[in-house]
Design a protein around this motif. Structure first.
Motif, PDB file in Angstrom:
ATOM      1  N   ALA A 156      -5.368  17.720   1.461  1.00 17.46           N
ATOM      2  CA  ALA A 156      -3.901  17.132   1.234  1.00 17.46           C
ATOM      3  C   ALA A 156      -3.881  16.215   2.447  1.00 17.46           C
ATOM      4  O   ALA A 156      -3.147  15.665   1.741  1.00 17.46           O
ATOM      5  CB  ALA A 156      -3.264  18.329   2.607  1.00 17.46           C
ATOM      6  N   VAL A 157      -4.765  15.351   2.589  1.00 16.84           N
ATOM      7  CA  VAL A 157      -3.599  13.866   3.084  1.00 16.84           C
ATOM      8  C   VAL A 157      -4.819  13.074   2.124  1.00 16.84           C
ATOM      9  O   VAL A 157      -4.047  12.495   1.076  1.00 16.84           O
ATOM     10  CB  VAL A 157      -4.704  13.846   4.781  1.00 16.84           C
ATOM     11  N   ASN A 214       5.433  10.029  -2.892  1.00 20.25           N
ATOM     12  CA  ASN A 214       6.245   8.793  -3.124  1.00 20.25           C
ATOM     13  C   ASN A 214       4.776   7.817  -1.009  1.00 20.25           C
ATOM     14  O   ASN A 214       5.647   7.186  -0.731  1.00 20.25           O
ATOM     15  CB  ASN A 214       7.082   8.572  -2.057  1.00 20.25           C
ATOM     16  N   CYS A 215       4.510   8.524  -1.279  1.00 17.93           N
ATOM     17  CA  CYS A 215       3.670   8.865   0.035  1.00 17.93           C
ATOM     18  C   CYS A 215       2.412   8.037  -0.394  1.00 17.93           C
ATOM     19  O   CYS A 215       1.132   8.519   0.186  1.00 17.93           O
ATOM     20  CB  CYS A 215       3.649   9.645   1.540  1.00 17.93           C
ATOM     21  N   SER A 216       2.259   6.545  -1.392  1.00 12.06           N
ATOM     22  CA  SER A 216       0.686   6.804  -1.503  1.00 12.06           C
ATOM     23  C   SER A 216      -0.287   5.900  -0.637  1.00 12.06           C
ATOM     24  O   SER A 216      -0.973   6.014  -0.679  1.00 12.06           O
ATOM     25  CB  SER A 216       1.108   5.113  -2.418  1.00 12.06           C
ATOM     26  N   LEU A 217      -0.088   5.383   0.522  1.00  9.02           N
ATOM     27  CA  LEU A 217      -1.063   4.978   1.831  1.00  9.02           C
ATOM     28  C   LEU A 217      -1.005   6.201   2.694  1.00  9.02           C
ATOM     29  O   LEU A 217      -0.410   7.255   2.823  1.00  9.02           O
ATOM     30  CB  LEU A 217      -0.325   3.970   2.668  1.00  9.02           C
ATOM     31  N   ARG A 218      -2.811   6.560   2.420  1.00 10.73           N
ATOM     32  CA  ARG A 218      -3.099   8.159   3.168  1.00 10.73           C
ATOM     33  C   ARG A 218      -3.806   7.500   4.400  1.00 10.73           C
ATOM     34  O   ARG A 218      -5.167   7.129   4.571  1.00 10.73           O
ATOM     35  CB  ARG A 218      -3.042   9.449   2.482  1.00 10.73           C
ATOM     36  N   LEU A 219      -4.000   8.200   5.434  1.00 10.30           N
ATOM     37  CA  LEU A 219      -4.996   7.891   6.698  1.00 10.30           C
ATOM     38  C   LEU A 219      -4.947   9.545   7.379  1.00 10.30           C
ATOM     39  O   LEU A 219      -3.674   9.994   7.946  1.00 10.30           O
ATOM     40  CB  LEU A 219      -4.010   6.537   7.742  1.00 10.30           C
ATOM     41  N   SER A 220      -6.062   9.545   7.979  1.00 10.30           N
ATOM     42  CA  SER A 220      -6.725  10.907   8.402  1.00 10.30           C
ATOM     43  C   SER A 220      -7.929  10.379   9.262  1.00 10.30           C
ATOM     44  O   SER A 220      -8.608  10.139   9.167  1.00 10.30           O
ATOM     45  CB  SER A 220      -7.026  11.679   7.015  1.00 10.30           C
ATOM     46  N   LEU A 221      -6.985  10.863  10.472  1.00  5.07           N
ATOM     47  CA  LEU A 221      -8.711  11.077  11.278  1.00  5.07           C
ATOM     48  C   LEU A 221      -8.679  12.635  11.548  1.00  5.07           C
ATOM     49  O   LEU A 221      -8.729  13.358  10.543  1.00  5.07           O
ATOM     50  CB  LEU A 221      -7.517  11.270  13.008  1.00  5.07           C
ATOM     51  N   ARG A 222     -10.100  12.686  12.044  1.00  8.22           N
ATOM     52  CA  ARG A 222      -9.798  14.374  12.280  1.00  8.22           C
ATOM     53  C   ARG A 222      -8.861  15.791  12.132  1.00  8.22           C
ATOM     54  O   ARG A 222      -8.341  15.337  12.957  1.00  8.22           O
ATOM     55  CB  ARG A 222     -11.396  14.453  13.417  1.00  8.22           C
ATOM     56  N   VAL A 223      -9.003  16.280  10.808  1.00  7.95           N
ATOM     57  CA  VAL A 223      -8.394  17.012  11.690  1.00  7.95           C
ATOM     58  C   VAL A 223      -9.359  18.697  11.063  1.00  7.95           C
ATOM     59  O   VAL A 223     -10.068  18.456  11.048  1.00  7.95           O
ATOM     60  CB  VAL A 223      -7.846  17.107   9.512  1.00  7.95           C
ATOM     61  N   ASN A 224      -8.820  19.763  11.354  1.00  8.88           N
ATOM     62  CA  ASN A 224      -9.642  21.231  11.805  1.00  8.88           C
ATOM     63  C   ASN A 224     -10.156  21.656  10.380  1.00  8.88           C
ATOM     64  O   ASN A 224     -11.214  22.509  10.564  1.00  8.88           O
ATOM     65  CB  ASN A 224      -8.786  22.027  12.664  1.00  8.88           C
ATOM     66  N   ASN A 225     -10.057  21.723   9.424  1.00  8.90           N
ATOM     67  CA  ASN A 225     -10.223  22.748   8.337  1.00  8.90           C
ATOM     68  C   ASN A 225     -10.242  21.684   6.895  1.00  8.90           C
ATOM     69  O   ASN A 225      -9.326  20.435   6.867  1.00  8.90           O
ATOM     70  CB  ASN A 225      -9.548  23.933   8.296  1.00  8.90           C
ATOM     71  N   ALA A 226     -11.003  21.884   5.961  1.00 10.50           N
ATOM     72  CA  ALA A 226     -10.631  21.023   4.828  1.00 10.50           C
ATOM     73  C   ALA A 226      -9.920  21.132   4.130  1.00 10.50           C
ATOM     74  O   ALA A 226      -9.456  20.140   3.024  1.00 10.50           O
ATOM     75  CB  ALA A 226     -12.036  21.429   3.608  1.00 10.50           C
ATOM     76  N   ALA A 227      -8.236  21.847   3.902  1.00 12.73           N
ATOM     77  CA  ALA A 227      -7.577  21.892   3.275  1.00 12.73           C
ATOM     78  C   ALA A 227      -6.492  21.142   3.834  1.00 12.73           C
ATOM     79  O   ALA A 227      -5.464  20.542   3.061  1.00 12.73           O
ATOM     80  CB  ALA A 227      -6.980  23.360   3.527  1.00 12.73           C
ATOM     81  N   ASP A 280       0.790  -1.426   0.215  1.00 14.01           N
ATOM     82  CA  ASP A 280      -0.251   0.448  -0.076  1.00 14.01           C
ATOM     83  C   ASP A 280       0.871   1.110  -0.268  1.00 14.01           C
ATOM     84  O   ASP A 280       0.367   2.126  -0.555  1.00 14.01           O
ATOM     85  CB  ASP A 280      -0.899   0.243   0.903  1.00 14.01           C
ATOM     86  N   GLY A 281       1.697   0.861   0.334  1.00 13.94           N
ATOM     87  CA  GLY A 281       3.347   1.972   0.969  1.00 13.94           C
ATOM     88  C   GLY A 281       3.374   2.716  -0.304  1.00 13.94           C
ATOM     89  O   GLY A 281       3.360   2.429  -1.862  1.00 13.94           O
ATOM     90  N   PRO A 282       5.194   2.659  -0.469  1.00 10.72           N
ATOM     91  CA  PRO A 282       6.209   1.923   0.376  1.00 10.72           C
ATOM     92  C   PRO A 282       5.904   2.875   1.801  1.00 10.72           C
ATOM     93  O   PRO A 282       6.980   2.693   2.693  1.00 10.72           O
ATOM     94  CB  PRO A 282       7.365   1.803   0.028  1.00 10.72           C
ATOM     95  N   HIS A 283       5.605   4.227   1.824  1.00 11.46           N
ATOM     96  CA  HIS A 283       5.427   5.294   2.447  1.00 11.46           C
ATOM     97  C   HIS A 283       3.585   5.809   2.755  1.00 11.46           C
ATOM     98  O   HIS A 283       2.883   5.483   2.309  1.00 11.46           O
ATOM     99  CB  HIS A 283       6.668   6.189   2.161  1.00 11.46           C
ATOM    100  N   ALA A 284       4.165   5.887   4.079  1.00 12.87           N
ATOM    101  CA  ALA A 284       2.365   6.916   4.724  1.00 12.87           C
ATOM    102  C   ALA A 284       2.582   8.170   5.208  1.00 12.87           C
ATOM    103  O   ALA A 284       3.353   8.449   5.960  1.00 12.87           O
ATOM    104  CB  ALA A 284       1.691   6.027   5.464  1.00 12.87           C
ATOM    105  N   LEU A 285       1.468   8.905   4.336  1.00 10.44           N
ATOM    106  CA  LEU A 285       0.737  10.363   5.918  1.00 10.44           C
ATOM    107  C   LEU A 285      -0.639  10.389   6.286  1.00 10.44           C
ATOM    108  O   LEU A 285      -0.901   9.110   6.404  1.00 10.44           O
ATOM    109  CB  LEU A 285       0.977  10.944   4.216  1.00 10.44           C
TER     110      LEU A 285
END
Length: 983
Positions: free
Chosen positions: A546-547, A529-542, A370-375
């Protein structure tokens, strides 16, 4: 909350100017004057002027009235212009108040249009609904003016077309024809569901096609909401009443639709009577009469098309509707069944693990495929650190340390990873508590990439999955919490992480980068290079964009920490709940780990040891070969190694060592003095590469060493003075080691200090082609010593009291570290730890100073003593009892050969006599002194430089004397001066 605008100032109507009166005095005065003149002169011509006086008075009256008329016209025009400005100001203020009121109101058209943004659900306690538009008090204040401006004041007092808002709590009763009251009720419902989440509000509506448009609303399927919205029509069938719910009963909202007011149930706080599509009346608000007419805000069913589906999508992303609403609030790590027992060897070429629960069961993430890197994105309190801990724990539970290791970077103190630090997979934890060590460790990552490239090259493998390289390198996962904070502290590291991201896949290095604010921090070269993206709650749509590419993460409910949105490349989004890990889970993982005798390789070297032994340096250097001297170890984190710091006097020139007290300067000189001696002993067939002479840190030894060195440089070949050595071709280099030269300079007198500085700078400047080298240690570079760095080819800077002194020594401010241990410093731009050498005997011991009675020439028959205290010096010489000088005479105190000592002649002084007197006494016996000094040596006991010059009439400097020591000068008849010990 709308803030009342500033008061508007109205102009006052201008006052009309008073009508001018008839100028009676101006008319009568000329008549009287003309009569008097006629009476005096008798000239009838004067009476002609009397006739002009009425003409002048009438002309003045006409001119005054004309001026008043012009002033009235100007005042009227000014007043009209001011009124126009005041009216415009009133209209602008009313327009601004109207816009602010509508911007603050939850208009149904904004709910349905593009301006609707359900990112933040409203608090039920602050919810209101707009019934329509009507006239409300504006709150606009007018000041000044007069009572005739009633029309403008009336217009300013009313805000027409303002939103009529009411609090839905307590219930809303809508009375009127069925079609229009349903349209108004539809508008109220849209506003309520647009402001309140399905968790805060559930819906119960009447049966019938009129409410079919609500079928898509997520509030219809809400599970245990805080309150309920119920729409009823007496006499019509309704859906079953909602079950009783615990909590605040005031959170329920009831809307009742009737055609006659008498049919309303008791208790409606708000009653609205709708007369038609453009006329409605607010009968009661909050239980009080209102009587306010307004234009109702009606909503046709066709206008709601797609609204329910849109809200349902938003609620799904926020985890409040659909399958996502069924996700558990919490998931334990144990319930995932993670463990190595499921797959003892781990899948080849993968780093997969179960991290939580998704819509279709346990959610598996593979960092390799899924990666090789994650954000990872997530704001404070969203469960970001818990996600990282669970990810590390899940991988550690499935793979042994021989397959995966973790480097943890936490730039918020390090507490986030306390739970997993005990895992054998963790090769280190880098925090912001020690920024120097953090930067050093992170800089070592570039060397780790080079190390892995060498391993692959040696094995012939293309990448880490190549069978030829199997088992040689474990995968390294670098987990960075607060990546943006780390880049703020060390901006230059961004290029390093871009390099790791580009080459990490083949080398088995993976990045998991976590930050609160990814927008504007992560550059495209890293994000690509960060193909794997995970996002919990963030403060704004921007930040969400980005994630994960959408604003879905900005709409996650703040009350559900651990709720996460996952994107794998271009795959659809997945919502899931992160599992939580505790100490018991870590202990269970540790219990399942196999025992291994091979320690896990760390991706960086430990910091330099505080104590560097000769054995360790010898092993690293492969022996101490001349002509170099080993100073200690140099830290090279970017190469993952220590190297030996060497000093070669021949090639490196003079050496300046700057450091505070107790930093190891004297130990360094001892090491330099000892090593050539040891080398020459071990290699008896060859001379030492250089001969080191350690000069004692006192004024006498240092002066003598400088004078001898200067004489050796200045003397022609083969004619070096006694005690001085001259370097010849093929002879070993000679090094003079001066310790604390600044302290020694401070103990010299002013003239000796200036002369010593001249000698020192001259040697540094002129001995370049000779075999002489100076090694100087100083504590501070002040005054004339500030020029030393420019004269010394090599420089070693140890710990100094302040960054300013560190910069004065030629080092950049960024390298200053007040925590360096003794022996720690900077050598040629690198961190060094000096060799802890054993103390050695100083090879430059001060020459033995002979006694004044022994240093006198053997043919001298008289000794002249100039003493600070005649009696003390005479008594000491008598006590010494020299057989060569049995007679001690105090000038002016004793008889000699039948005469007084104060009247002695040269012929009166016999052999073996010591004449003692102070400076003044010898001045009185100047002829005696002049007659004897050609054959008798002079001894100065306790005298100053001024006394020496007064008696000898010489301007040259005698050698300095150690303070508080029994030292004096001996001036031989041939003019040579030496230092002697006086009794």
């Amino acid at each position: 909350m709308t803030v009342a605008p500033d008061p508007i100032r109205l102009p006052s109507r201008p006052t009309a100017p008073a009508r001018p009166g008839f100028p009676l005095i101006a008319c009568v005065a000329p008549l009287v004057a003309a009569a008097l003149i006629w009476g005096i002169t008798g000239s009838a011509l004067v009476l002609v002027f009397a006739v002009l006086s009425p003409v002048i008075a009438v002309a003045g009256l006409v001119d005054g009235r004309r001026s008043n008329s012009r002033q009235r016209r100007r005042d009227a025009a000014g007043y009209a212009a001011q009124m126009i400005e005041a009216e415009a100001a009133v209209d602008q203020a009313l327009g601004r108040l109207r816009r602010e009121a509508w911007n603050a109101a939850p208009s149904v058209h904004r709910m349905l249009g593009d301006a609707h943004d359900p990112t933040h659900w409203a608090d039920p306690a602050t919810v209101s609904v707009v019934l329509g538009a009507g006239d409300l008090p504006s709150g606009l204040r007018l000041e000044g003016g007069d009572t005739e401006q009633r029309e403008l004041r009336a217009r300013a007092a009313v805000l027409t077309g303002a939103p009529i808002t009411v609090d839905p709590a307590g219930g809303i009763g809508i009375v009127g024809p069925g079609l229009v009251i349903r349209a108004l009720a539809r508008s109220v419902v849209v506003q309520l569901v647009g402001q309140l989440s399905p968790r805060a509000l559930g819906i119960r509506t009447p049966a019938g096609d009129d409410w079919a448009w609500m079928a898509g609303l997520p509030h219809l399927t809400a599970v245990s909401p805080v309150g309920w919205l119920t729409v009823t029509r007496p006499g019509r069938p309704n859906l079953p009443s909602p079950p009783a719910q615990p909590g605040d009963p005031g959170s329920d909202v009831r809307i009742t639709l009737v055609e006659a007011e008498a049919s309303l149930p008791p208790g409606c706080a708000t009653i609205v009577r709708v007369h038609g599509a453009s006329d409605a009346e607010l009968v009661r608000v909050g239980g009080h009469p209102a009587g306010l007419r307004f234009v109702p805000q009606l909503l046709a069913e066709q206008q709601t098309a797609g609204f329910g589906a849109m809200l349902h999508r938003e609620a799904e992303v926020a985890g409040l509707a659909g399958a996502d609403a069924a996700l558990p609030e919490t998931v334990s790590f144990t319930s995932l069944g993670s463990g190595r027992a499921q797959d003892p060897d781990g899948p080849p070429g993968r780093l997969s693990c179960v991290m939580g629960v998704g819509e279709h069961g346990p959610l598996t993430v593979d960092l390799v495929s899924d990666g090789p890197h994650a954000l990872v994105g997530g704001t404070t309190g969203s469960g970001k650190s818990e996600l990282l801990v669970t990810w590390v724990s899940a991988l550690a539970a499935r793979y042994p340390p021989s397959q995966v290791t973790f480097l943890l970077v936490d730039f918020k103190g390090g507490a986030a990873f306390d739970v997993v630090r005990a895992l054998p997979h963790c090769v280190g934890l880098i925090t912001d508590l020690d920024e120097r060590e953090a930067l050093r460790a992170l800089a070592s990552l570039a060397a780790e990439l080079r190390h892995r490239e060498r391993v692959l090259r040696d094995t012939g493998g293309r990448d880490i999955t190549d069978p030829r390289s199997a088992g040689r390198l474990p995968r390294l996962v670098i987990v960075v919490d607060e990546f943006a904070t780390m880049l703020g502290a060390f901006p230059t590291l961004h290029a390093l992480f871009v390099d790791i991201a580009a080459r990490g896949r083949s080398l088995g290095v993976h990045l998991v980068l976590c930050t609160q604010r990814p927008a504007g921090v992560m550059r495209d070269a890293l994000l690509a290079n960060c193909s794997l993206r995970l996002s919990l709650r963030v403060n704004n749509a921007a930040d969400s964009q980005a994630v994960i590419g959408t604003d879905a993460a900005a709409r996650i409910d703040a009350g559900r920490p651990g709720r996460c949105v996952l994107r794998r490349g271009s795959s659809p989004l997945e919502s899931w709940q992160v599992a939580t890990t505790n100490d018991d889970d870590i202990r269970a993982i540790l219990a399942d780990q196999p025992e291994s005798a091979t320690p896990v390789r760390r991706p960086w070297l430990d910091p330099l040891p505080r104590l560097v032994t000769a054995e360790r340096v010898t092993a690293l250097a492969g022996g101490l070969a001349p002509p170099t001297t080993v100073l200690g170890l140099i830290d090279e984190p970017d190469l993952q190694r220590y190297s030996v710091a060497r000093y070669d006097p021949r090639a490196d020139g003079h050496l300046l060592v700057v450091g505070g007290a107790g930093t190891g300067k004297s130990t360094l000189l001892a090491a330099i003095a000892a090593q050539p001696t040891a080398q020459s002993t071990a290699q008896s067939t060859a001379p030492a590469a250089y001969r080191a002479e350690l000069i004692p840190a006192d004024v006498e030894s240092s002066w003598d060493a400088l004078v001898r060195a200067r004489a050796a440089l200045d003397a022609p070949a083969g004619r070096a003075p006694v005690g001085a050595r001259r370097h010849d071709a093929g002879e070993e280099c000679r090094a003079l080691l001066f310790d604390d030269i600044d302290a020694v300079l401070a103990r010299w007198g002013e003239e000796h200090r200036a002369a010593a500085l001249d000698l020192l700078t001259g040697l540094l400047r002129d001995s370049g082609r000779s075999g002489l080298r100076l090694v100087l240690t100083v504590q501070r570079l002040t005054g004339a010593l500030a020029a030393l760095p420019a004269l010394c080819q090599s420089r070693l800077v140890l710990r100094l009291p302040s960054v300013y002194e560190h910069q004065a020594a030629g080092e950049p401010a960024a390298s200053y570290d007040d925590t360096l241990p003794p022996g720690g410093g900077h050598w040629r731009g690198a961190r060094i730890q000096l060799l802890a050498a054993p103390a050695v005997q100083q090879s430059g011991e001060a020459a033995a100073v002979p006694s004044v009675l022994l240093a006198a020439p053997t043919d001298a028959r008289v000794l002249l003593v100039i003493a600070a205290s005649t009696a003390r010096s005479a008594a000491a010489i008598r006590a010494a009892g020299s057989p060569d000088f049995p007679h001690v005479v105090e000038l002016g105190a004793h008889s000699v050969a039948g005469g007084r000592a104060d009247r002695l002649q040269v012929s009166d002084v016999g052999a073996g006599t010591v004449l003692v007197g102070d400076v003044d006494t010898w001045q009185a016996h100047w002829s005696l002194l002049t007659g004897l000094r050609a054959v008798a040596p002079l001894v100065f006991d306790g005298c100053s430089l001024a006394d020496y010059r007064l008696v000898t009439r010489r301007r040259d400097l005698p050698p300095p004397l150690a303070p508080a020591a029994s030292r004096g000068w001996l001036v031989r008849p041939d003019g040579t001066v030496q230092r002697v010990r006086v009794p």
